[in-house]
Design an enzyme around this catalytic site. Structure first.
Site, short mmCIF file in Angstrom:
data_model
loop_
_atom_site.label_atom_id
_atom_site.label_comp_id
_atom_site.label_asym_id
_atom_site.label_seq_id
_atom_site.Cartn_x
_atom_site.Cartn_y
_atom_site.Cartn_z
N SER A 70 3.02 -8.73 -1.17
CA SER A 70 1.69 -8.23 -0.81
C SER A 70 0.65 -9.31 -1.08
O SER A 70 0.74 -10.02 -2.08
CB SER A 70 1.37 -6.99 -1.64
OG SER A 70 0.02 -6.62 -1.45
N LYS A 71 -0.33 -9.42 -0.20
CA LYS A 71 -1.34 -10.46 -0.40
C LYS A 71 -2.32 -10.09 -1.50
O LYS A 71 -3.10 -10.94 -1.94
CB LYS A 71 -2.06 -10.79 0.91
CG LYS A 71 -2.94 -9.69 1.48
CD LYS A 71 -3.70 -10.22 2.71
CE LYS A 71 -4.50 -9.12 3.39
NZ LYS A 71 -5.26 -9.61 4.54
N HIS B 161 -12.98 3.03 11.82
CA HIS B 161 -12.29 3.59 10.67
C HIS B 161 -10.78 3.38 10.74
O HIS B 161 -10.15 3.13 9.71
CB HIS B 161 -12.60 5.08 10.60
CG HIS B 161 -12.03 5.79 9.41
ND1 HIS B 161 -12.26 5.36 8.12
CD2 HIS B 161 -11.24 6.89 9.31
CE1 HIS B 161 -11.63 6.17 7.27
NE2 HIS B 161 -10.99 7.09 7.96
N ASN C 172 -4.25 13.35 8.53
CA ASN C 172 -2.87 13.13 8.98
C ASN C 172 -2.37 11.73 8.60
O ASN C 172 -1.17 11.50 8.55
CB ASN C 172 -2.77 13.29 10.51
CG ASN C 172 -2.29 14.69 10.89
OD1 ASN C 172 -1.91 15.49 10.03
ND2 ASN C 172 -2.33 15.00 12.17
N ALA D 47 2.42 -13.37 3.80
CA ALA D 47 3.48 -13.65 4.79
C ALA D 47 2.84 -14.31 6.00
O ALA D 47 1.96 -13.74 6.64
CB ALA D 47 4.18 -12.36 5.19
N PHE E 92 -10.23 20.78 7.37
CA PHE E 92 -10.51 19.43 7.83
C PHE E 92 -10.70 19.43 9.34
O PHE E 92 -10.27 20.38 10.02
CB PHE E 92 -9.35 18.49 7.44
CG PHE E 92 -9.79 17.28 6.66
CD1 PHE E 92 -10.25 17.41 5.37
CD2 PHE E 92 -9.77 16.01 7.24
CE1 PHE E 92 -10.67 16.30 4.66
CE2 PHE E 92 -10.19 14.90 6.53
CZ PHE E 92 -10.64 15.03 5.24
N GLY F 97 -10.56 11.95 1.75
CA GLY F 97 -10.55 13.39 2.01
C GLY F 97 -9.30 14.15 1.68
O GLY F 97 -9.35 15.16 0.98
N GLY F 98 -8.13 13.69 2.15
CA GLY F 98 -6.95 14.48 1.86
C GLY F 98 -5.75 14.17 2.72
O GLY F 98 -5.75 13.24 3.52
N GLY G 99 0.84 -1.20 0.00
CA GLY G 99 0.00 0.00 0.00
C GLY G 99 0.87 1.25 0.00
O GLY G 99 2.05 1.21 -0.36
N GLU H 262 -14.82 13.06 5.44
CA GLU H 262 -14.85 14.26 6.27
C GLU H 262 -14.79 15.52 5.41
O GLU H 262 -15.25 16.59 5.82
CB GLU H 262 -13.64 14.21 7.21
CG GLU H 262 -13.61 15.29 8.26
CD GLU H 262 -12.65 14.92 9.39
OE1 GLU H 262 -12.73 13.78 9.89
OE2 GLU H 262 -11.82 15.77 9.76
N GLN I 210 -10.44 4.46 16.20
CA GLN I 210 -11.21 5.62 15.76
C GLN I 210 -12.50 5.25 15.06
O GLN I 210 -12.49 4.45 14.12
CB GLN I 210 -10.37 6.47 14.80
CG GLN I 210 -11.11 7.70 14.29
CD GLN I 210 -10.16 8.69 13.65
OE1 GLN I 210 -9.74 8.51 12.53
NE2 GLN I 210 -9.81 9.72 14.39
N GLU J 290 -0.40 2.69 9.00
CA GLU J 290 -1.40 2.42 10.03
C GLU J 290 -1.00 1.23 10.89
O GLU J 290 -1.36 1.14 12.06
CB GLU J 290 -2.78 2.18 9.39
CG GLU J 290 -3.89 2.09 10.44
CD GLU J 290 -5.28 1.95 9.83
OE1 GLU J 290 -5.44 2.19 8.62
OE2 GLU J 290 -6.19 1.58 10.58
N HIS K 29 -15.25 6.78 12.70
CA HIS K 29 -15.51 7.92 11.83
C HIS K 29 -16.99 8.25 11.95
O HIS K 29 -17.81 7.35 11.87
CB HIS K 29 -15.14 7.54 10.39
CG HIS K 29 -15.01 8.72 9.48
ND1 HIS K 29 -16.09 9.48 9.11
CD2 HIS K 29 -13.94 9.27 8.87
CE1 HIS K 29 -15.67 10.45 8.31
NE2 HIS K 29 -14.37 10.35 8.15
N ARG L 9 -6.67 10.36 16.09
CA ARG L 9 -5.99 10.91 14.92
C ARG L 9 -6.84 11.99 14.28
O ARG L 9 -8.06 11.87 14.22
CB ARG L 9 -5.74 9.80 13.89
CG ARG L 9 -5.18 10.30 12.58
CD ARG L 9 -4.86 9.17 11.64
NE ARG L 9 -6.03 8.52 11.09
CZ ARG L 9 -6.74 8.98 10.06
NH1 ARG L 9 -6.43 10.13 9.49
NH2 ARG L 9 -7.78 8.31 9.60
N ARG M 117 -12.98 13.67 15.24
CA ARG M 117 -13.83 12.51 15.00
C ARG M 117 -14.32 11.82 16.27
O ARG M 117 -15.46 11.38 16.34
CB ARG M 117 -13.06 11.51 14.13
CG ARG M 117 -12.86 12.02 12.73
CD ARG M 117 -11.95 11.12 11.92
NE ARG M 117 -11.81 11.65 10.56
CZ ARG M 117 -11.00 11.13 9.65
NH1 ARG M 117 -10.25 10.07 9.95
NH2 ARG M 117 -10.94 11.65 8.44
N LEU N 17 -17.46 4.82 3.61
CA LEU N 17 -17.10 6.12 4.15
C LEU N 17 -17.67 7.28 3.35
O LEU N 17 -17.56 7.32 2.12
CB LEU N 17 -15.57 6.21 4.17
CG LEU N 17 -14.94 7.54 4.57
CD1 LEU N 17 -15.20 7.82 6.04
CD2 LEU N 17 -13.44 7.51 4.30
#
Lengths: 137, 248, 580
Positions: free
Chosen positions: C40-41, C357, C396, C161, C120, C54-55, C17, C249, C234, C381, C236, C392, C289, C246
């Site tokens: 990666s799976k 979230h 960010n 893995a 935000f 969102g950003g 990712g 935001e 968290q 994450e 959301h 959070r 949030r 989702l």
């Protein structure tokens, strides 16, 4: 970036499209018709060349050739060819709208408007030709 | 009253055991807000744990869950059962791809082709990060934005008869992504990328069936990208014939 | 080494990712002598970064400052963020987003050609860059496509893995299952970076994709590395009921309202007012949030939410923004609402409710992404480098995966360059053991327990015990349920014994990871007897800096998690009451 080679294993099943693939979806059929239309249009063009050639052979030869074109078979051919020519032209003008991005300043002209302009131009040119044809006829 | 159900005819293929795929019928609860993917998950969780397929985001952006639904390439997370009621619904692996197992197809070919069109910014001189961003106006962004929306879901390849008949064709998504970088005001790689797009198995293989753009779930319109690349290629060829001595 | 014996690299990134790809590219640019692998799976462009909407926060404008970004982040974290790490984070953020711009990310632009920024939640000024409302999608594809130009990055797509290989207290690679042939092989590496993302799937109702099963957290946890601050989960405030999809935001950043069933903007009753027509930073719908999610529950208790087939909900009203703004700034919100709930936000309000979230917690790392296990790094994450603390701030996390993905990539590269060559024999032995374990546990076992049953019971127990509001009795019950589920998992039975693309086996491996992560969350939550950020206890409603201004560390033991504590680093912002 490279990927670790993954040899095609015999386990893969490779589908083969059947000869009738083009019957599967309406758009495929329309596509095949468009391809087919070129055959008729080509025949029509060859005929036109022959006709011009006959014109150079004198009025009698030309008249005989035109007379032959009056047979029901040729008339049927011309009707079909006309239909195909129209179909081809319409799809072509729609296509140019997709292909040719026309921009006015910052904004892109919507493809529909470009197509509409194409059709309008086509209509006008056709009318002009028809006018001269009627004038001459 | 017993719960209403709907029938799914799902393609099964066990490599090493089956010579070719076969259909298996499953009955699942009919819920109006279920998508085909929900039905497959129900089968996997409750009926037959051996059914194999890919899925992840279930919101139409990861591109994993493309399959043929009643013969049409679809993201199964966005194909509602209610639109196929009363069924049965035929669920098959994406057409034109080698089948790995059940509903799982091989992406190896696309991954190689994507890399071949060099889908990254090519610069003669890289600008140092400390000097800030490349300026790009909203109009310049709009030029390529549409073609950057591709989620690589492969529906366009499944819809493309040219790719089905001859898999050497680079194909709609990869060409659209190559074209996207050609249009980007930050990119200087046109001279490198365009010859790849216009090579024999590139844009000229396309006969403009247009179905790729019809099935695209993100409005990318790869057919337009291909035709525009053809126009650009033809123009250049024509100019090079007219002006053989002209520079680059 | 022949394929049967496995593969060998200097540096291995687990997860393709945003964080994983950024780490791989950073390592490739650090040294051209390194052989770098990404396992990666799923194919990298399927990774869950793709769903972020969102950003991405970074200080880009003259009216902003690094200190303000740091202060907002620390305040949002309820003072549980490590302030030295936050300072490094805000400092490196602008460079990273510009780097991504140079790599082709189609950031939305101002008329003068500069990248745009939007408001935000919890941020004092406009500092969130965006690519309409598909920011994560564009970032991931820009990173993936850019990664394709590096020949020395080798990809193992659709490999899972299953364990970390550790010899003499040092990581020496992973054992990995190739989905395409079912074989478990070693991928040896001098340094391993885990970038596998979150674990939202421990809950029944989440914005997270199906693949978010905490695999990397579990790998580290089993290898004896601590999971830090796992109790902070968290919610959301705006997900679609039922699916949990989702609604970004940014829809509130652009001016959307949250309304209860009386059409009233209820957030003004919870100290977030006064309501204004235009969005005001950190007020009303732009509150953080954790607070907005709690307000939803309070509204529900007052009987002022709607009732639907998928639980209570409120309205996210965008109608006053108009079609033009919605199509330009929030086209994906419109597309999703239309497709999944049949509602066009131009004409109708969208039903929304809080939904799991993001995991603030994760593999405990230092400021360079290094863990306590030699050679093991983590970013994104899946890691807890401690910029998010107890809550959070929106936008960010995408910045975090860039900044700390790059940091981990560089640090791991330098480590790998210095480390001597690996020895083959112990690696072969470790992998042979792992093959036996998987075989006996899953492919030869004839247990009667079903994956779906255990998963569902785990998810329901998590929602009940460690949801938005928590108390001791319910958390104890959840811990007990998890213990029983782990016992039942030992009797799991698989119908699928095939080698090729055995997704049932993958689901079982994922469930094993989920159970580990769920355990760490529940035990960490039970031990924290205070309310802070997203961790809200009805039996301990106040923040307790005297006892709990510290990170919790969960270590795996046979009887559940053992919890230890680590002090929080405070530099320039002493803890104060968190009021908006």
């Amino acid at each position: 970036m490279t990927t670790v080679p993954r040899r095609d294993r015999p386990g893969f099943y490779y589908p083969k499209p059947p000869a009738t693939w083009w019957l599967r979806r309406p758009n495929y059929v329309l596509f095949m018709l468009r391809e087919l239309s070129s055959v008729f249009i080509a025949i029509f063009l060859v005929l036109l060349l022959v006709q011009i050639h006959q014109l150079s052979q004198g009025p009698a030869a030309y008249a005989a050739f035109v007379e032959r074109l009056r047979s029901p078979g040729w008339i049927a051919f011309h009707v079909v060819a006309l239909a195909f020519a129209l179909y081809h032209s319409i799809t072509w003008f729609n296509l140019t709208a997709v292909v040719q991005v026309v921009r006015l300043g910052e904004r892109q002209v919507p493809p529909r408007l470009v197509a509409a302009a194409n059709f309008l131009l086509w209509g006008v040119v056709s009318l002009v030709i028809l006018f001269f044809f009627l004038l001459g006829g | 009253m017993s719960e209403e159900t709907i029938t799914l005819e799902v393609t099964r293929y066990r490599p090493g055991h089956d010579r070719e795929p076969r259909a298996q019928t499953f009955s699942v609860p009919y819920r109006k807000d279920w998508v085909v993917l929900d039905a497959l998950n129900h089968i996997k969780d409750r009926t037959d744990g051996t059914l194999s397929y890919r899925w992840s985001c279930r919101m139409g952006v990861c591109g994993s869950c493309g399959m043929m639904v009643n013969g049409v390439p679809k993201l199964t997370c966005a194909a509602f059962l209610r639109d196929y009621h009363p069924g049965p619904i035929r669920v098959e692996p994406l057409a034109n791809f080698p089948v790995v197992r059940d509903l799982v197809i091989s992406l190896d070919d696309f991954m190689e082709k994507l890399r071949r069109v060099k889908p990254w910014i090519i610069r003669e001189v890289e600008k140092p990060v400390a000097e800030g961003e490349y300026l790009q106006t909203p109009a310049q962004l709009d030029l390529y934005k549409q073609f950057s929306m591709c989620i690589n879901c492969m529906l366009c390849y499944a819809a493309c008869p040219v790719y089905g008949l001859d898999p050497v064709f680079i194909g709609p998504a990869a060409i659209a992504l190559g074209y996207r970088y050609n249009l980007d005001s930050r990119d200087e790689g046109y001279r490198i990328r365009q010859p790849i797009l216009t090579e024999a198995v590139g844009v000229w293989d396309c006969t403009f069936v247009g179905e790729c753009s019809v099935v695209c779930p993100k409005g990318v319109d790869p057919a337009a990208a291909i035709q525009r690349s053809k126009v650009a290629g033809a123009k250049e060829w024509f100019m090079s014939m007219l002006l053989p001595w002209g520079g680059r | 080494m022949p394929a049967e014996e496995g593969y060998r690299h200097d540096l291995l990134v687990v997860g393709g990712g945003g964080a994983g790809l950024r780490a791989a590219i950073a390592a490739a640019e650090e040294s051209n002598r390194l052989s770098i692998a990404v396992i990666s799976k799923v194919y990298p462009m399927r990774s869950h970064t793709v769903s972020a909407e969102g950003g991405t926060a970074a200080v880009m404008r003259e009216n902003d400052s690094l200190d303000t970004h740091a202060k907002d982040t620390i305040f949002g974290s309820d003072f549980l963020a490590d302030q030295d790490v936050v300072e490094a984070f805000v400092k490196e953020a602008p460079g990273e987003v510009i780097q991504l711009e140079h790599w082709g990310c189609p950031w939305s632009r101002d008329p003068d050609g500069r990248v745009s920024v939007r408001p935000f939640g919890g941020m004092t000024v406009n500092r969130t860059l965006y690519a309409a409302d598909k920011t994560g999608f564009h970032m991931l594809h820009a990173l993936f496509q850019t990664s394709l130009k590096y020949d020395k990055i080798v990809r193992y797509d659709e490999w899972f893995a299953t364990s970390l290989l550790v010899e003499d207290g040092k990581v020496c690679g992973v054992a990995a299952l190739n989905l395409h042939d079912g074989q478990v092989r070693p991928i040896a590496a001098k340094a391993v970076i885990i970038c596998t993302g979150g674990a939202g799937r421990i809950y029944p109702f989440t914005t997270n994709a199906a693949i978010k099963t905490g695999d990397g957290m579990a790998l580290a946890y089993r290898a004896g590395v601590a999971l830090k601050d796992m109790e902070f989960v968290q919610y959301h405030p705006t997900g679609l009921p039922g699916t949990g999809i989702l609604m970004t935001e940014a829809s509130r950043g652009e001016g959307g309202y949250l309304k209860n069933k009386d059409g009233y903007r209820y957030l003004q009753d919870y100290g977030l007012g006064p309501p204004t027509d235009k969005p005001v930073h950190r007020k009303m719908e732009l509150g953080p949030r954790d607070i907005l999610s709690r307000c939803h529950i309070q509204e529900h208790l007052k009987g002022r939410t709607f009732e639907g087939p998928y639980g209570d909900y409120v309205h996210l009203d965008l109608r006053h923004l108009g079609e033009k703004v919605i199509d330009k700034k929030l086209p994906f919100v419109r597309e999703l609402a239309r497709n999944y709930v049949g509602i066009d936000p131009v004409y109708e309000p969208i039903p929304v409710r809080p939904v799991v979230h993001y995991m603030m917690g994760g593999i405990s790392t230092d400021i360079s992404g290094k863990t306590s296990l030699d050679g093991l790094y983590a970013a994104g994450e899946t890691a807890c480098v401690s910029i998010n603390g107890a809550n959070r701030l929106g936008s960010n996390s995408l910045t975090e995966l860039l900044v700390f993905g790059a940091r981990a990539g560089r640090a791991a590269a330098r480590y790998a360059l210095e480390r001597p060559a690996l020895r083959s024999n112990p690696i072969a032995q470790l992998v042979s053991d792992e093959r036996k374990r998987l075989d006996q546990r899953f492919l030869r076992a004839d247990g009667r327990e079903r994956i779906a049953d255990i998963r569902e019971e785990m998810q329901n127990a998590m929602e009940k015990g460690v949801g938005i509001y928590r108390n001791q009795a319910e958390m104890k019950e959840t811990c007990e349920t998890l213990r029983k589920l782990r016992e039942r998992f030992a009797h799991i039975g698989l119908a699928d014994r095939d080698a090729v693309f055995n997704t049932e086996l993958i689901a079982a491996l994922e469930l094993e990871c989920l159970l580990d992560v769920a355990e760490a969350v529940a035990h960490s939550a039970l031990a924290r007897e205070e309310s802070r950020g997203s961790h809200t206890r009805t039996d301990f409603p106040k923040r307790d800096d005297a006892r709990f201004l510290k990170h919790s560390l969960a270590y795996r033991t046979p009887g559940g998690s053992r919890i230890e504590y680590l002090p929080v680093t405070i530099t320039r912002w002493p803890p104060e009451e968190r009021k908006y």
